[in-house]
Design an enzyme around this catalytic site. Sequence first.
Site, PDB file in Angstrom:
ATOM      1  N   GLU A   1     -36.120 -34.742 -18.196  1.00  0.00           N
ATOM      2  CA  GLU A   1     -34.725 -34.966 -17.918  1.00  0.00           C
ATOM      3  C   GLU A   1     -33.943 -33.777 -17.672  1.00  0.00           C
ATOM      4  O   GLU A   1     -32.677 -33.623 -17.459  1.00  0.00           O
ATOM      5  CB  GLU A   1     -34.218 -35.732 -19.372  1.00  0.00           C
ATOM      6  CG  GLU A   1     -34.064 -34.689 -20.519  1.00  0.00           C
ATOM      7  CD  GLU A   1     -35.421 -34.334 -21.255  1.00  0.00           C
ATOM      8  OE1 GLU A   1     -36.456 -34.639 -20.728  1.00  0.00           O
ATOM      9  OE2 GLU A   1     -35.173 -33.780 -22.430  1.00  0.00           O
TER      10      GLU A   1
ATOM     11  N   HIS B   1     -40.079 -31.848 -20.550  1.00  0.00           N
ATOM     12  CA  HIS B   1     -38.643 -32.420 -20.487  1.00  0.00           C
ATOM     13  C   HIS B   1     -38.385 -32.803 -19.297  1.00  0.00           C
ATOM     14  O   HIS B   1     -37.497 -32.087 -18.460  1.00  0.00           O
ATOM     15  CB  HIS B   1     -37.633 -31.502 -21.155  1.00  0.00           C
ATOM     16  CG  HIS B   1     -37.879 -31.465 -22.720  1.00  0.00           C
ATOM     17  ND1 HIS B   1     -37.159 -32.146 -23.625  1.00  0.00           N
ATOM     18  CD2 HIS B   1     -38.638 -30.628 -23.368  1.00  0.00           C
ATOM     19  CE1 HIS B   1     -37.721 -31.745 -24.673  1.00  0.00           C
ATOM     20  NE2 HIS B   1     -38.409 -30.839 -24.814  1.00  0.00           N
TER      21      HIS B   1
ATOM     22  N   CYS C   1     -41.906 -35.077 -25.623  1.00  0.00           N
ATOM     23  CA  CYS C   1     -41.821 -34.115 -26.476  1.00  0.00           C
ATOM     24  C   CYS C   1     -41.948 -34.131 -28.057  1.00  0.00           C
ATOM     25  O   CYS C   1     -42.870 -35.020 -28.404  1.00  0.00           O
ATOM     26  CB  CYS C   1     -40.812 -32.996 -26.246  1.00  0.00           C
ATOM     27  SG  CYS C   1     -41.272 -31.332 -26.827  1.00  0.00           S
TER      28      CYS C   1
ATOM     29  N   ILE D   1     -40.612 -26.975 -24.264  1.00  0.00           N
ATOM     30  CA  ILE D   1     -39.710 -26.373 -25.487  1.00  0.00           C
ATOM     31  C   ILE D   1     -40.374 -26.916 -26.819  1.00  0.00           C
ATOM     32  O   ILE D   1     -40.347 -27.833 -27.169  1.00  0.00           O
ATOM     33  CB  ILE D   1     -38.289 -26.921 -25.386  1.00  0.00           C
ATOM     34  CG1 ILE D   1     -37.854 -26.836 -24.026  1.00  0.00           C
ATOM     35  CG2 ILE D   1     -37.348 -26.345 -26.605  1.00  0.00           C
ATOM     36  CD1 ILE D   1     -36.173 -27.595 -23.846  1.00  0.00           C
TER      37      ILE D   1
HETATM   38  N1  GLN Z   1     -41.221 -28.871 -31.826  1.00  0.00           N
HETATM   39  C1  GLN Z   1     -40.693 -30.185 -32.139  1.00  0.00           C
HETATM   40  C2  GLN Z   1     -41.241 -31.110 -33.049  1.00  0.00           C
HETATM   41  O1  GLN Z   1     -42.498 -30.681 -33.422  1.00  0.00           O
HETATM   42  C3  GLN Z   1     -40.775 -30.888 -30.803  1.00  0.00           C
HETATM   43  C4  GLN Z   1     -39.977 -30.195 -29.684  1.00  0.00           C
HETATM   44  C5  GLN Z   1     -39.210 -30.772 -28.596  1.00  0.00           C
HETATM   45  O2  GLN Z   1     -38.875 -32.127 -28.845  1.00  0.00           O
HETATM   46  N2  GLN Z   1     -38.599 -30.027 -27.502  1.00  0.00           N
HETATM   47  O3  GLN Z   1     -41.038 -32.125 -33.392  1.00  0.00           O
END
Ligand code: GLN
Length: 187
Positions: free
Chosen positions: A172, A170, A78, A134
């Site tokens: 994990e 994610h 992410c 997320i």
């Molecule tokens: N929205 C976050 C970003 O732009 C990433 C979100 C996450 O790692 N769950 O850095």
Amino acid sequence: MKTVGILALQGDFEAHRKAIERAGARAAEVRTAEQMNACDGLILPGGESTTMLKLLGLENLIEPLREFGQKKPIYGTCAGAILIAREVSHPAQPSLDLMDIGVERNAYGRQVDSHIAKISVDGNGGGELEAVFIRAPIIRRVGSGVRVLARHQGDPVWVEQGQHMATTFHPELTGDARVHQHFVEKL
Ligand code: GLN
């Protein structure tokens, strides 16, 4: 036994530690270049990529991280996928350019900040995987050297290029160790 470092400046590094141990490797928290260089691979966890970038700069870790990535595997989850991408948009920000991908941050919009989906795995014998997103980015571009391992709604969500790997979800946070196992196999 191989050791996977988990960048522990910010974000959800604790869950990765457990996932790496489930995948059969040793996990170590990384906050300095010395700790990083003692590892066989490195995870850049989820969190807030802008904050991580700032902290990496303050701790003088940008160059050591780039050099580490020339030799050893890095897996970005992410926010970590945003850090290792070549191009970042929405908004644009600097990145490590370790994988030939272009990502758009927070690309699923405000209404669906977070969601869980079943995604189809192309590699690793196929099958389905439960993926937690997320405030996830979307991988908008993949270079010719990049292999797509899984997609969601047609977009790549698990990619690899040489020794490096990224997911926009994610793994994990679910009990499924397949993604971490795939990374451990690269060490
Ligand atoms: N929205 C976050 C970003 O732009 C990433 C979100 C996450 O790692 N769950 O850095």
